[in-house]
Design a protein around this motif. Sequence first.
Motif, short mmCIF file in Angstrom:
data_model
loop_
_atom_site.label_atom_id
_atom_site.label_comp_id
_atom_site.label_asym_id
_atom_site.label_seq_id
_atom_site.Cartn_x
_atom_site.Cartn_y
_atom_site.Cartn_z
N LEU A 118 0.81 -1.21 -0.03
CA LEU A 118 0.02 -0.01 -0.07
C LEU A 118 0.88 1.18 0.06
O LEU A 118 1.75 1.32 0.74
N GLN A 119 0.55 2.15 -0.96
CA GLN A 119 1.03 3.55 -0.97
C GLN A 119 0.01 4.56 -1.00
O GLN A 119 -0.48 4.75 -2.04
N LEU A 120 -0.34 4.98 0.23
CA LEU A 120 -1.59 5.64 0.52
C LEU A 120 -1.33 7.00 1.22
O LEU A 120 -0.53 7.06 2.02
N GLY A 121 -1.76 8.03 0.54
CA GLY A 121 -1.60 9.42 1.24
C GLY A 121 -2.54 9.67 2.18
O GLY A 121 -2.44 9.28 3.50
N THR A 122 -3.81 10.06 1.86
CA THR A 122 -4.98 10.27 2.58
C THR A 122 -6.19 9.25 2.59
O THR A 122 -6.07 8.94 1.16
N GLY A 123 -7.08 9.17 3.27
CA GLY A 123 -8.10 8.14 3.18
C GLY A 123 -7.98 6.96 3.88
O GLY A 123 -7.01 6.59 4.43
N ARG A 124 -8.96 6.10 3.79
CA ARG A 124 -9.04 4.97 4.64
C ARG A 124 -8.75 3.71 3.62
O ARG A 124 -9.08 3.85 2.41
N ALA A 125 -8.43 2.75 4.11
CA ALA A 125 -8.62 1.33 3.47
C ALA A 125 -8.98 0.35 4.37
O ALA A 125 -8.90 0.33 5.33
N ARG A 126 -9.76 -0.60 3.54
CA ARG A 126 -10.25 -1.84 4.09
C ARG A 126 -10.00 -2.81 3.30
O ARG A 126 -10.03 -2.97 2.24
N ILE A 127 -9.57 -4.05 3.99
CA ILE A 127 -9.18 -5.37 3.30
C ILE A 127 -9.88 -6.28 4.18
O ILE A 127 -9.79 -6.60 5.42
N THR A 128 -10.71 -7.20 3.03
CA THR A 128 -11.43 -8.04 3.96
C THR A 128 -10.64 -9.51 3.47
O THR A 128 -10.40 -9.67 2.03
N VAL A 129 -10.20 -10.52 4.05
CA VAL A 129 -9.31 -11.65 3.84
C VAL A 129 -10.42 -12.77 3.95
O VAL A 129 -11.36 -12.79 4.89
N PRO A 130 -10.00 -13.98 3.37
CA PRO A 130 -10.71 -15.13 3.47
C PRO A 130 -10.40 -15.58 5.04
O PRO A 130 -9.52 -15.17 5.70
N ARG A 131 -11.33 -16.33 5.53
CA ARG A 131 -11.55 -16.70 7.04
C ARG A 131 -10.35 -17.50 7.41
O ARG A 131 -10.00 -17.33 8.44
N ASP A 132 -9.71 -18.47 6.36
CA ASP A 132 -8.45 -18.98 7.11
C ASP A 132 -7.23 -18.44 6.54
O ASP A 132 -6.07 -19.07 6.66
N ALA A 133 -7.16 -17.11 6.19
CA ALA A 133 -6.13 -16.45 5.83
C ALA A 133 -5.30 -16.20 7.16
O ALA A 133 -5.78 -15.88 8.10
N ILE A 134 -4.00 -16.05 7.02
CA ILE A 134 -2.99 -15.60 7.98
C ILE A 134 -2.46 -14.20 7.52
O ILE A 134 -1.87 -14.19 6.43
N VAL A 135 -2.60 -13.16 8.53
CA VAL A 135 -2.29 -11.82 7.96
C VAL A 135 -1.01 -11.23 8.52
O VAL A 135 -1.01 -11.44 9.91
#
Length: 180
Positions: A118-135
């Motif tokens: 991610l290269q983000l200046g302003t604003g929000r980010a939302r990431i939804t991952v699979p149930r069995d994902a390791i983050v």
Amino acid sequence: MTSLPEDPPPLFGEDDRDTAVQRVQEAYAEGRISHEEMDEHLHQVLTAKTHSELVPVLASLPQENAGTTSTIAAAGGRIKRRGEWRVPRTLKVESAFGRVHLDLSRAVIEHPVVDIELQLGTGRARITVPRDAIVDVEGLHTGWKDTLYKTRGRSRPGGPRIRISGTMGFGRLKIRHVRR
């Protein structure tokens, strides 16, 4: 004339060894080396004592496919990916002003490890991952607000590993596992 003793070759730390082990395991998981090659490379990495013994092992690993990186960029507005979409091995998301929503819950994830930069200046980010994902958010640097993510107590084996890195200026990243 006396000769000076040579400096011993530089040793390396456990972090270097762990990184090398991870690179070998990823090459095997992505099908770039066989099981036998993985065993041989891991043995060489685990018995290496100096960088000069480690470098040829890592250099002998096949390179990743060049077509496994995609970039999504927008100066402003929204970046949104949801539904059934193919997730590349490396996804770069760049936005100066705006919101980002990546929904991986129904996405086609073909790689055991997915890197999202991610290269983000302003604003929000939302990431939804699979149930069995390791983050893994260790590589993410936030400037203003913290990342909202609660690690799952128990993940089922076999889920993808999602590594999130990069920088966020004045926004907040929220990561959640899909409930179903």
